[in-house]
Motif scaffolding. Structure first.
Motif, PDB file in Angstrom:
ATOM      1  N   ALA A 107       0.849  -1.194   0.000  1.00 21.00           N
ATOM      2  CA  ALA A 107       0.000   0.000   0.000  1.00 21.00           C
ATOM      3  C   ALA A 107       0.884   1.242   0.000  1.00 21.00           C
ATOM      4  CB  ALA A 107      -0.926   0.007   1.215  1.00 21.00           C
ATOM      5  N   PHE A 108       0.484   2.255  -0.770  1.00 20.39           N
ATOM      6  CA  PHE A 108       1.250   3.492  -0.887  1.00 20.39           C
ATOM      7  C   PHE A 108       0.335   4.697  -0.654  1.00 20.39           C
ATOM      8  CE2 PHE A 108       2.819   0.352  -3.900  1.00 20.39           C
ATOM      9  CZ  PHE A 108       4.184   0.326  -3.672  1.00 20.39           C
ATOM     10  N   THR A 109       0.890   5.719  -0.029  1.00 22.71           N
ATOM     11  CA  THR A 109       0.168   6.993  -0.008  1.00 22.71           C
ATOM     12  C   THR A 109       0.249   7.600  -1.408  1.00 22.71           C
ATOM     13  OG1 THR A 109       2.145   8.271   0.580  1.00 22.71           O
ATOM     14  CG2 THR A 109       0.817   7.396   2.402  1.00 22.71           C
ATOM     15  N   ARG A 110      -0.626   8.530  -1.683  1.00 24.75           N
ATOM     16  CA  ARG A 110      -0.607   9.200  -2.987  1.00 24.75           C
ATOM     17  C   ARG A 110       0.727   9.907  -3.204  1.00 24.75           C
ATOM     18  NH1 ARG A 110      -4.122  11.013  -6.786  1.00 24.75           N
ATOM     19  NH2 ARG A 110      -3.552  12.919  -7.913  1.00 24.75           N
ATOM     20  N   ASP A 111       1.209  10.579  -2.161  1.00 29.45           N
ATOM     21  CA  ASP A 111       2.454  11.325  -2.284  1.00 29.45           C
ATOM     22  C   ASP A 111       3.629  10.402  -2.588  1.00 29.45           C
ATOM     23  OD1 ASP A 111       3.484  14.115  -2.002  1.00 29.45           O
ATOM     24  OD2 ASP A 111       4.806  13.159  -0.545  1.00 29.45           O
ATOM     25  N   MET A 112       3.649   9.227  -1.949  1.00 31.16           N
ATOM     26  CA  MET A 112       4.731   8.279  -2.194  1.00 31.16           C
ATOM     27  C   MET A 112       4.657   7.731  -3.612  1.00 31.16           C
ATOM     28  SD  MET A 112       7.292   7.153  -0.419  1.00 31.16           S
ATOM     29  CE  MET A 112       8.335   7.309  -1.855  1.00 31.16           C
ATOM     30  N   GLY A 148      13.890   8.276   2.569  1.00 30.91           N
ATOM     31  CA  GLY A 148      13.611   8.377   4.000  1.00 30.91           C
ATOM     32  C   GLY A 148      12.156   8.165   4.361  1.00 30.91           C
ATOM     33  N   ALA A 149      11.411   7.470   3.517  1.00 26.86           N
ATOM     34  CA  ALA A 149       9.991   7.224   3.781  1.00 26.86           C
ATOM     35  C   ALA A 149       9.828   6.226   4.938  1.00 26.86           C
ATOM     36  CB  ALA A 149       9.311   6.694   2.528  1.00 26.86           C
ATOM     37  N   VAL A 150       8.693   6.291   5.586  1.00 31.86           N
ATOM     38  CA  VAL A 150       8.395   5.378   6.692  1.00 31.86           C
ATOM     39  C   VAL A 150       7.717   4.134   6.127  1.00 31.86           C
ATOM     40  CG1 VAL A 150       7.148   5.072   8.850  1.00 31.86           C
ATOM     41  CG2 VAL A 150       8.147   7.299   8.299  1.00 31.86           C
TER      42      VAL A 150
END
Length: 313
Positions: free
Chosen positions: A157-162, A186-188
């Motif tokens: 699953a990804f956020t839109r920004d990612m 550096g994404a969580v």
């Protein structure tokens, strides 16, 4: 909040319908399903349509998993997705676990969530594939510095920004490349345990040959590491050549001090010079590539802003 579930599929007419129907439509305020038909020669398209896919992107020929994943991301973003989930069309990932997969994102605790098979339960997986997954995960983890248990999982699953920040360049598989990109930014990343079910309908369309997959996936890992860690890459290569040159050079020097001539070691002396030159050039290339790395960051940021403007519009 809109969730788009993307499903790359190639000749999965036996399972694609069940996979689509299993997706919980109440997992978010709005849930839509997009299928990327990767040039299937069977009735995958028809079965997906019958099962209620909201959108189907069909390739005229089989292009591979990475291009299908890339097209899925682009389509999901154009559909206005706030969260994007990727799952496989063979039914091995349990669609009912999507709410669990996206919960860390909804709670604002993660940019990316991976469904970990090794932390969950594996109903069936061939021994060679288990070994391959373990080795690939170990290599990806060490090179990216992202300490995860399952780098090969396709249930993500990804956020839109990612999703806007991902640039899939590989033409074979996306799993390692995207993780290394995510880690470099550096994404969580959060892992949740999942249930991995037995495959229906024969062997994987992607991994028909485990050794061929290892070769091509390994090349993708090394290429991505080179692009994101050029100084380390070329310093390692240059260091190996310099070390080899010093070893052979020491042999020539010992011979010279004992005999006063190098005629008997002339081939070794020539080899030493070549090794030292190659080593030095590799180090210089690493320094130059590291200088270009800053330009790549600027280009990635520009591309991110362009995509954001395009898809938000």
């Amino acid at each position: 909040m809109k969730l788009v579930v993307m499903i790359p599929a190639y000749n999965e007419e036996q399972t694609i319908g069940a996979v689509i129907r299993e997706i919980p439509r109440d997992a978010c305020e709005k849930v839509e399903v997009v299928v990327i038909d990767d040039g299937s020669t069977d009735n995958t398209y028809g079965e997906a349509l019958k099962a209620g896919a909201d959108k189907i992107v069909k390739f005229k020929r089989n292009r591979g998993l990475a291009p299908a994943f890339r097209a899925g991301l682009e389509t999901a973003l154009s559909m206005g997705a706030d969260i994007i989930v990727n799952t496989d069309a063979d039914g091995q990932y349990d669609g009912m676990e999507i709410p669990k997969l996206i919960k860390p994102i909804l709670d604002r605790n993660a940019d990316v969530v991976l469904g970990s098979r090794t932390k969950g339960t594996i109903e069936d997986m061939p021994l060679d594939k288990k070994a391959g997954n373990y080795i690939a995960t170990l290599i990806t983890r060490e090179l990216s510095g992202c300490y995860i248990s399952d780098a090969q999982t396709g249930f993500r699953a990804f956020t839109r920004d990612m999703a806007l920040k991902l640039n899939v360049l590989s033409e074979y598989t996306y799993v390692q490349e995207t993780l290394m990109q995510i880690a470099s930014q550096g994404a969580v990343i959060v892992e949740v345990p999942i249930n991995f079910r037995k495959r229906v309908g024969g062997r994987s369309r992607l991994i028909g040959n485990i050794y061929g997959y290892a070769k091509r996936a390994g090349a993708t890992i090394l290429r991505t590491y080179r692009d994101y860690q050029p100084l380390k890459t070329f310093l390692f290569i240059g260091g190996c050549f310099l070390l080899a040159g010093l070893i052979t050079g020491a042999n020539v020097l010992v011979y010279f001090f004992n005999t006063g001539i190098i005629t008997g070691k002339l081939p070794t002396a020539v080899l030493t010079v070549l090794l030292l030159i190659i080593g030095f050039q590799s180090v210089v290339m690493g320094i130059l590539a590291d200088m270009l790395k800053s330009h790549k960051k600027v280009q990635d940021e520009i591309l991110y802003r362009i995509k954001k403007l395009e898809y938000d519009e």
